[in-house]
Design a protein around this motif. Structure first.
Motif, mmCIF file in Angstrom:
data_model
loop_
_atom_site.group_PDB
_atom_site.id
_atom_site.type_symbol
_atom_site.label_atom_id
_atom_site.label_comp_id
_atom_site.label_asym_id
_atom_site.label_seq_id
_atom_site.Cartn_x
_atom_site.Cartn_y
_atom_site.Cartn_z
ATOM 1 N N GLU A 131 0.772 -1.077 -0.047
ATOM 2 C CA GLU A 131 0.103 0.050 -0.059
ATOM 3 C C GLU A 131 0.795 1.289 0.078
ATOM 4 O O GLU A 131 1.961 1.193 0.448
ATOM 5 N N GLU A 132 0.336 2.399 -0.470
ATOM 6 C CA GLU A 132 0.903 3.583 -0.308
ATOM 7 C C GLU A 132 1.515 3.988 0.970
ATOM 8 O O GLU A 132 0.504 4.051 1.849
ATOM 9 N N GLY A 133 2.728 4.354 1.142
ATOM 10 C CA GLY A 133 3.142 4.835 2.453
ATOM 11 C C GLY A 133 4.066 3.904 3.236
ATOM 12 O O GLY A 133 4.655 4.360 4.043
ATOM 13 N N GLN A 134 3.800 2.600 2.692
ATOM 14 C CA GLN A 134 4.832 1.524 3.070
ATOM 15 C C GLN A 134 6.166 1.790 2.738
ATOM 16 O O GLN A 134 6.470 2.494 1.732
ATOM 17 N N ARG A 135 7.176 1.400 3.608
ATOM 18 C CA ARG A 135 8.755 1.488 3.387
ATOM 19 C C ARG A 135 9.231 0.026 2.917
ATOM 20 O O ARG A 135 9.109 -1.051 3.812
ATOM 21 N N ILE A 136 9.777 -0.089 1.760
ATOM 22 C CA ILE A 136 10.257 -1.237 1.537
ATOM 23 C C ILE A 136 12.058 -1.056 1.533
ATOM 24 O O ILE A 136 12.351 -0.084 1.012
ATOM 25 N N ILE A 137 12.505 -2.220 1.482
ATOM 26 C CA ILE A 137 13.938 -2.113 1.756
ATOM 27 C C ILE A 137 14.637 -2.613 0.127
ATOM 28 O O ILE A 137 14.442 -3.306 -0.294
ATOM 29 N N VAL A 138 15.236 -1.396 -0.309
ATOM 30 C CA VAL A 138 15.945 -1.528 -1.591
ATOM 31 C C VAL A 138 17.353 -1.803 -1.669
ATOM 32 O O VAL A 138 17.801 -2.087 -2.528
ATOM 33 N N SER A 139 18.137 -1.659 -0.516
ATOM 34 C CA SER A 139 19.613 -1.893 -0.399
ATOM 35 C C SER A 139 19.663 -2.881 0.923
ATOM 36 O O SER A 139 19.464 -2.250 1.872
ATOM 37 N N GLY A 140 20.440 -3.695 0.837
ATOM 38 C CA GLY A 140 20.881 -4.620 2.034
ATOM 39 C C GLY A 140 19.766 -5.643 2.066
ATOM 40 O O GLY A 140 19.682 -6.380 3.307
ATOM 41 N N PHE A 141 18.877 -5.840 1.221
ATOM 42 C CA PHE A 141 17.693 -6.873 1.375
ATOM 43 C C PHE A 141 18.317 -8.327 1.218
ATOM 44 O O PHE A 141 17.535 -9.157 1.769
ATOM 45 N N ASN A 142 19.429 -8.520 0.967
ATOM 46 C CA ASN A 142 20.071 -9.878 0.694
ATOM 47 C C ASN A 142 20.598 -10.141 1.971
ATOM 48 O O ASN A 142 20.860 -11.624 2.240
ATOM 49 N N GLN A 143 20.658 -9.305 3.042
ATOM 50 C CA GLN A 143 21.458 -9.641 4.348
ATOM 51 C C GLN A 143 20.583 -9.798 5.266
ATOM 52 O O GLN A 143 20.746 -9.906 6.625
ATOM 53 N N VAL A 144 19.187 -9.446 4.919
ATOM 54 C CA VAL A 144 18.038 -9.401 6.268
ATOM 55 C C VAL A 144 17.246 -10.661 6.331
ATOM 56 O O VAL A 144 17.119 -11.245 5.162
ATOM 57 N N GLY A 145 16.575 -11.024 7.053
ATOM 58 C CA GLY A 145 15.514 -11.959 7.262
ATOM 59 C C GLY A 145 14.319 -11.298 8.109
ATOM 60 O O GLY A 145 14.321 -10.340 8.453
ATOM 61 N N THR A 146 13.219 -11.842 8.339
ATOM 62 C CA THR A 146 12.029 -11.507 9.062
ATOM 63 C C THR A 146 12.386 -11.223 10.394
ATOM 64 O O THR A 146 13.143 -12.178 11.002
ATOM 65 N N GLY A 147 12.306 -10.043 11.103
ATOM 66 C CA GLY A 147 12.685 -9.911 12.435
ATOM 67 C C GLY A 147 14.173 -9.449 12.675
ATOM 68 O O GLY A 147 14.549 -8.865 13.517
#
Length: 376
Positions: A354-370
């Motif tokens: 939805e509009e207003g959410q923030r998505i990860i566009v850099s570093g997303f390969n190093q993260v997981g849920t939480g």
């Protein structure tokens, strides 16, 4: 540093064991000291770079990431189709009547305007007939005028008046016919363009259906292509298409669709489309390849994300969004989405964001849920 000093010591010891003079030893020692200073300087620079890099790495267990704030934006999808350049105006020019070629007024490669005289046939016989008919018509007109005057005075018979009138009109029609034949013996340019080839020579016999020359208008061109029938609901006459040419990288033209065919090829399941363009400095040539960029989808308001961030697992497509934990710390959260069309490294998301959410566009390969994240 620990390795440099032993090397210097060994070098000095080796130098002392040789028969070198003190001046030579001093010179070598000076060179080694200069090298030592340079190495220390490089070490210091690398240590500073490493320190700066480490400051950007994980702090307090948080992974550094960059994010994008989602907002509705326009999205377009395009298809690329190969087309072919064709002439809009070209003709194998031949005379309308039989005759011997008397004069060819143009040369190969010459530019001519519409209506210019290109070739003249021998018309001496027709010209003689025209002169004869004109002379007879002149006499017939005088006879008719006198009979008309007499008839208006009720002198003479009606038959004499009608015969004089018929003779005059008959000669007038014959003169028009001869003049038309005379005009057909002159080949004129049907349009403005280049005389690309001349097939016959002066003195040869020309006849209808036998080309005397070939003309082409290089200023007006058309681009044709066969597109899939599935595009029919998505394109219309008047839609703008961008065209470029592999031969000329700098030439890019925008032109509307001029025509869409009415019949689908039953073998290829394609339908022809046609664009019309003006040639640029006569650089574009017939039969040259053209690449057509056709928009087949447009959304005025859509959620668009970089295609790179969309991943896939056994459940479907997903990406990581910014969320909060119980301590109001920024964490990464796995969000499943439904993807739409992709173009130019961007993907339209049809469901899940939805509009207003923030998505990860850099570093997303190093993260997981939480995962704790540090937004840069």
């Amino acid at each position: 540093m620990k390795r440099i000093l032993p090397i210097l010591m060994a070098t000095l010891m080796f130098g002392c064991n040789t028969a070198e003079s003190p001046d030579e030893i001093r010179e070598k020692l000076s060179e080694l000291k200069d090298k030592q200073l340079n190495v220390r300087h490089e070490i210091k620079e690398l240590e500073e770079k490493l320190k700066a890099t480490e400051s950007d790495e994980i702090t307090d267990g948080a992974i550094p990431v960059k994010v994008k704030d989602l907002k509705n934006e326009s999205f377009s999808h395009f298809l690329f189709i190969n087309g072919k350049v064709e002439l809009l105006e070209e003709a194998q020019v031949s005379p309308e009547t039989n005759g011997q070629i008397k004069t060819i007024h143009i040369n190969k490669g010459q530019y001519v305007n519409k209506g210019d005289v290109l070739v003249s046939l021998n018309t001496s016989m027709i010209e003689n007939n025209v002169a004869e008919v004109r002379s007879s018509l002149e006499l017939s007109t005088k006879v008719f005028q006198k009979q008309k005057d007499l008839w208006e005075q009720n002198i003479g018979s009606e038959m004499q008046y009608l015969e004089a009138k018929n003779a005059k009109e008959s000669l007038e029609h014959r003169l028009k016919s001869l003049e038309a034949q005379l005009d057909m013996s002159i080949i004129k340019a049907p349009f403005s363009g280049i005389v690309d080839n001349i097939f016959q020579k002066e003195g040869e016999l020309a006849s209808p259906g036998m080309p005397v020359l070939y003309m082409a208008n290089l200023q007006k061109l058309k681009i044709t292509a066969d597109v899939s029938e599935s595009l029919l609901p998505k394109i219309n006459v008047g839609d703008t298409v961008t065209v470029n040419f592999p031969t000329y990288k700098d030439i890019k033209i925008s032109a509307p669709i001029h025509r869409i065919g009415n019949l689908i090829d039953q073998n290829t399941r394609t339908i022809p489309i046609e664009l019309r363009i003006n040639n640029i400095d006569n650089l574009i040539k017939p039969n040259q390849m053209a690449k057509m960029k056709i928009r087949d989808f447009y959304a005025k308001s859509a959620i668009v994300v970089p295609s790179l961030v969309v991943k896939q697992d056994s459940r479907g497509d997903f990406l990581f969004v910014v969320d909060k934990d119980e301590n109001s710390m920024d964490i990464a959260s796995k969000q499943y989405v439904e993807s739409g069309l992709s173009y130019d490294d961007n993907t339209m998301i049809t469901k899940g964001l939805e509009e207003g959410q923030r998505i990860i566009v850099s570093g997303f390969n190093q993260v997981g849920t939480g995962s704790l994240i540090n937004i840069k």
